[in-house]
Scaffold this motif. Structure first.
Motif, PDB file in Angstrom:
ATOM      1  N   GLY A 262      12.870  61.441 -12.262  1.00  0.00           N
ATOM      2  CA  GLY A 262      13.483  61.908 -13.491  1.00  0.00           C
ATOM      3  C   GLY A 262      13.068  63.302 -13.919  1.00  0.00           C
ATOM      4  N   ALA A 263      11.855  63.723 -13.565  1.00  0.00           N
ATOM      5  CA  ALA A 263      11.342  65.019 -13.995  1.00  0.00           C
ATOM      6  C   ALA A 263      12.248  66.169 -13.569  1.00  0.00           C
ATOM      7  CB  ALA A 263       9.936  65.241 -13.436  1.00  0.00           C
ATOM      8  N   VAL A 264      12.846  66.081 -12.388  1.00  0.00           N
ATOM      9  CA  VAL A 264      13.727  67.151 -11.912  1.00  0.00           C
ATOM     10  C   VAL A 264      15.176  66.702 -11.804  1.00  0.00           C
ATOM     11  CG1 VAL A 264      11.956  68.484 -10.716  1.00  0.00           C
ATOM     12  CG2 VAL A 264      13.092  66.608  -9.517  1.00  0.00           C
ATOM     13  N   ALA A 265      15.407  65.405 -11.616  1.00  0.00           N
ATOM     14  CA  ALA A 265      16.780  64.918 -11.472  1.00  0.00           C
ATOM     15  C   ALA A 265      17.609  65.219 -12.709  1.00  0.00           C
ATOM     16  CB  ALA A 265      16.780  63.424 -11.174  1.00  0.00           C
ATOM     17  N   ALA A 266      16.966  65.319 -13.872  1.00  0.00           N
ATOM     18  CA  ALA A 266      17.697  65.617 -15.105  1.00  0.00           C
ATOM     19  C   ALA A 266      18.079  67.091 -15.206  1.00  0.00           C
ATOM     20  CB  ALA A 266      16.838  65.231 -16.309  1.00  0.00           C
ATOM     21  N   LEU A 267      17.493  67.931 -14.345  1.00  0.00           N
ATOM     22  CA  LEU A 267      17.731  69.371 -14.447  1.00  0.00           C
ATOM     23  C   LEU A 267      18.902  69.844 -13.600  1.00  0.00           C
ATOM     24  CD1 LEU A 267      14.021  70.636 -14.229  1.00  0.00           C
ATOM     25  CD2 LEU A 267      15.390  70.201 -16.284  1.00  0.00           C
ATOM     26  N   HIS A 268      19.018  69.292 -12.377  1.00  0.00           N
ATOM     27  CA  HIS A 268      20.020  69.771 -11.433  1.00  0.00           C
ATOM     28  C   HIS A 268      20.459  68.624 -10.528  1.00  0.00           C
ATOM     29  CE1 HIS A 268      18.843  73.879 -12.503  1.00  0.00           C
ATOM     30  NE2 HIS A 268      17.584  73.558 -12.235  1.00  0.00           N
ATOM     31  N   PRO A 269      21.619  68.763  -9.884  1.00  0.00           N
ATOM     32  CA  PRO A 269      22.006  67.797  -8.848  1.00  0.00           C
ATOM     33  C   PRO A 269      21.042  67.873  -7.664  1.00  0.00           C
ATOM     34  CG  PRO A 269      23.882  69.138  -9.559  1.00  0.00           C
ATOM     35  CD  PRO A 269      22.645  69.778 -10.124  1.00  0.00           C
ATOM     36  N   PRO A 270      20.975  66.819  -6.840  1.00  0.00           N
ATOM     37  CA  PRO A 270      20.002  66.795  -5.736  1.00  0.00           C
ATOM     38  C   PRO A 270      20.103  67.998  -4.800  1.00  0.00           C
ATOM     39  CG  PRO A 270      20.956  64.618  -6.053  1.00  0.00           C
ATOM     40  CD  PRO A 270      21.713  65.539  -6.961  1.00  0.00           C
ATOM     41  N   GLY A 271      21.316  68.384  -4.423  1.00  0.00           N
ATOM     42  CA  GLY A 271      21.452  69.519  -3.508  1.00  0.00           C
ATOM     43  C   GLY A 271      20.911  70.802  -4.092  1.00  0.00           C
ATOM     44  N   GLU A 272      21.110  70.995  -5.394  1.00  0.00           N
ATOM     45  CA  GLU A 272      20.617  72.198  -6.053  1.00  0.00           C
ATOM     46  C   GLU A 272      19.086  72.177  -6.121  1.00  0.00           C
ATOM     47  OE1 GLU A 272      20.885  75.926  -8.027  1.00  0.00           O
ATOM     48  OE2 GLU A 272      22.248  74.777  -6.722  1.00  0.00           O
TER      49      GLU A 272
END
Length: 494
Positions: A262-272
């Motif tokens: 969740g720490a990064v998944a909320a920031l960008h899509p996985p590929g990004e």
């Protein structure tokens, strides 16, 4: 995917380390390996026992002999290969309490032998975080302790022992997850510390790991404003390249923590996330949870290739990342003779030895330490962090039942949050808690039970708190070894 050379697509596949479902490798994973997939990560959901684990890894290597097969095998509460039994070896907190670097090397070498027997390349361990905040919900007993010097020497010893067995170590979670109150599985933690404090407290264990020759480092999904106020470490070139590479001198493989967290998944899509992490300096992208058909991996590959075509990711940077993944695989291959010569081991005796040394006991006046009759064991079981497999139990009831047949057990969860009838007051009562000092509902239940049964034995498997009960035992961790140590001491007074 835009038109690209097979070589570029293969480079993009090389830097990916996905997980998968099931106990046999799915077809999409085997195809990806044949197309150059550089890594995969194993979880307890993939493993049923030593023979099956070895067969699984062998099948993966049939498609790509150089695949980096990784697992989180920290010892203690975080184990993948021994999730069904509990780890045979105490975790970091117990090792830090004992603080004997030779014993730590022995423990981590045994973990290395376990992994080597299954032909696993890389252990996502040790945790090198300094647990500076007792309220930390995800590190806690996974850390060697709150003192940077202790954590530094223990980290170096752990790396030395594991790699001495021919398996690559991975220090985590750079630049330090210890002073947080947020679990990065759920949201982005912020480390509120000055640059001077970070250099004095959080960075020394990673410097020690680098100096010990650690083959890999895992970055944490952490916002550290003193280092980069705009980007979490995973996406920060200042932290990944400027600090870890240029200042600390790390030359091995840098892997992300799982990008679905969740720490990064909320920031960008996985590929990004994958693209930005590679630009920042990561070499391998861990994706612990993937779609059943492998579409997640293809999407990550395509995003990386597209970023190269768009000029956002330099092809030289991608090639450098892939080369570091292949270099780690090469290191593992070059240590084949070490693994073969080191296949004996000490068994789990060293685990029990260290667990006994890590245990601390406070006995109230007038009460003896021994159990002579089968007790009732009440396991107050809070939800552990998502780094720990959900079925993980303390194992104290099982260990006592082995020595005192007739032992019975029940579990109290956050959903029930109340004790069953404690039954016959003539029967010994053992209360098992985890991190009671930071969980009010656990503290309240313990206080309630001890008022009813002042003779109760309390076993704390997390960070120690205020002693309570007639006998208060702190194991400084969850493991099969720690449970056996408690059972042995309580039944024999040793």
């Amino acid at each position: 995917m835009p038109h690209s050379s097979p070589d570029l697509a293969r480079l993009a596949m090389t830097v990916l380390q996905p997980g998968f479902d099931g106990t046999v490798p799915p077809g999409w994973l085997l195809r990806a390996l044949s197309e150059g997939l550089g890594g995969t990560v194993l979880f307890a959901r993939n493993l049923t026992g030593p023979a099956q684990t070895a067969e699984l890894v062998a099948r993966l290597r049939e498609e790509n002999p150089a695949v980096v097969v990784a697992a989180d095998e920290e010892g203690g509460s975080v184990t993948r290969l021994q999730a069904s039994t509990g780890s045979f070896w105490p975790g970091n907190r117990a090792l830090g309490v004992v603080d004997d670097v030779e014993r730590t090397k022995r423990i981590s070498r045994e973990i290395g032998r376990l992994l080597a027997a299954a032909d696993i390349t890389l252990d996502y361990a040790p945790v090198a975080d300094v647990n500076a905040n007792p309220a930390n919900p995800v590190i806690g007993i996974r850390s060697f302790g709150p003192d940077p010097e202790l954590v530094s020497r223990q980290t170096a010893a752990w790396v030395t022992g594991l790699q001495g067995a021919g398996v690559a170590a991975c220090a985590k979670h750079f630049p330090g997850h210890g002073d947080t109150v947020t679990d990065s599985h759920h949201a982005l933690p912020t480390v509120h510390a000055s640059l001077d404090l970070l250099r004095e407290r959080d960075l020394p264990p990673f410097r020690a790991a680098v100096n010990a020759g650690v083959q890999a480092v895992m970055c944490g999904h952490l916002l550290v404003p003193a280092l980069d106020p705009d980007n979490p470490a995973t996406l920060s070139r200042k932290i990944m390249t400027g600090l870890l590479r240029e200042e600390l001198g790390f030359e091995g493989m840098l892997v992300t923590d799982a990008i679905e967290m969740g720490a990064v998944a909320a920031l960008h899509p996985p590929g990004e996330i994958a693209v930005r992490a590679l630009v920042a300096g990561a070499d391998a992208i861990c994706a612990g949870i993937t779609s059943p058909d492998g579409e997640t991996v293809r999407e990550l590959r395509d995003a990386i290739v597209e970023a190269v075509h768009d000029g956002r990711l330099a092809e030289d940077r991608l090639a450098e990342a892939a080369a570091r993944v292949l270099a780690l695989a090469g290191w593992y291959g070059a240590n084949a003779a070490t693994r073969k010569a080191d296949s004996g081991g000490e068994g789990d005796d060293v685990g029990l030895e260290v667990a006994l040394a890590a245990m601390r006991v406070v006995v109230a006046d007038g009460h003896g330490p021994c159990l002579s009759r089968p007790p009732l064991v009440v396991d107050i079981a809070p939800r552990l962090s998502r780094a720990v497999d959900p079925d993980t139990l303390t194992g104290v009831a099982g260990a006592l039942a082995e020595l005192l047949p007739g032992t019975t057990a029940c579990t109290v969860t956050p959903e029930t949050a109340e004790f069953p009838d404690l039954g016959d007051h003539e029967r010994p009562l053992v209360l098992v808690a985890h991190d009671a000092q930071r969980r009010p509902w656990v503290r309240d239940l313990l206080a309630q039970a001890v008022r009813l049964r002042p003779d109760a034995i309390v076993v704390e498997t997390g960070l120690p708190g205020e002693p309570t009960g007639a006998v208060y035992v702190t194991t400084n961790g969850i493991s099969r070894a720690s449970a056996r140590a408690v059972a042995q001491w309580l039944t024999k007074g040793q």
